[in-house]
Design an enzyme around this catalytic site. Sequence first.
Site, mmCIF file in Angstrom:
data_model
loop_
_atom_site.group_PDB
_atom_site.id
_atom_site.type_symbol
_atom_site.label_atom_id
_atom_site.label_comp_id
_atom_site.label_asym_id
_atom_site.label_seq_id
_atom_site.Cartn_x
_atom_site.Cartn_y
_atom_site.Cartn_z
ATOM 1 N N ALA A 188 -10.700 26.500 5.056
ATOM 2 C CA ALA A 188 -10.284 27.343 4.123
ATOM 3 C C ALA A 188 -9.016 27.383 3.702
ATOM 4 O O ALA A 188 -8.628 28.377 3.151
ATOM 5 C CB ALA A 188 -11.193 28.439 4.049
ATOM 6 N N ASN A 234 -11.158 33.279 11.275
ATOM 7 C CA ASN A 234 -10.861 31.893 11.842
ATOM 8 C C ASN A 234 -9.984 31.285 10.959
ATOM 9 O O ASN A 234 -9.223 30.455 11.279
ATOM 10 C CB ASN A 234 -12.244 31.188 12.098
ATOM 11 N N HIS A 252 -9.252 34.036 0.076
ATOM 12 C CA HIS A 252 -8.176 33.928 1.056
ATOM 13 C C HIS A 252 -6.800 33.767 -0.002
ATOM 14 O O HIS A 252 -6.984 32.754 -0.638
ATOM 15 C CB HIS A 252 -8.358 32.993 2.129
#
EC number: 1.4.1.21
Length: 276
Positions: free
Chosen positions: A129, A197, A227
Amino acid sequence: MHFAPYPGSRSLRIGLAGLGSIGIQVARLLDAGIPGLELAAVAAADQERARERLAALVHPPPVGDLASLAACDVVVEMLPSRLLADVARPTLERGATLVVASAGALLSNMALIDLARASGGRILVPSGAIPGLDAIKAVCEGQVVSIRIDTRKSPDSLAGAPHIVAHGIDLHAMTAPAVIFSGTADEAAIAFPANTNVAAALALAGVGPERTTVCVIADPAVDRNIHTITVDADSARFIATIEIVPNAENPRSGQLTPRSIVSCLRDLVSPVRIGS
């Protein structure tokens, strides 16, 4: 666009360590058929349950313990973060390739990088991501002022994290967005081992865990994992945001994760690679 592997080349034997919500999707994508890749083995704690989940595949692989992955060219780690070294060490010691999903755990096991260097093995961390990863890696060839990631998730997806438990944070009482953590990437990996992560992978690709700032926001109004990465360097300044649909079985992870792993595996056999 996908490219066929080199003609006549042997398929890489892929082993999956873990068959949770991410692993089963990776297995299905590989079983659908990717030239040059063969799903050769799966290791799972509950082997009977794993066989049941894999039964619907066209070519169900054998299921065993971690030792059953010894003949695989590439092992994909998708285990609870505390078990990373259990699969990483034997894989790297025989000079094979390890694909790590638990990037946060790698920050606490940096000796594995030395092991890979000594044995000729490789550690690959899928970009997952991280938006703008190529640009992040490029600016790090010069001077970087700062790299920051703000992760915004629903309270439910953060439940049970060590930071939440240690500070007695009542996630169910939240009615508005709240910053529940701010620190470095290595601190975030300990505070939220199942949720950061992306931040860990960003730190490994960029300026390191101690110089990567992480902010975790619990937001009851969001239904996606969001994010936002902010980079300030001598060659570029940019902000990149990505909104990821959570995994239906495990909201701590996103639907992009298994696809990113398979994309990483596909690159291993492709004669053309786009991006760094």
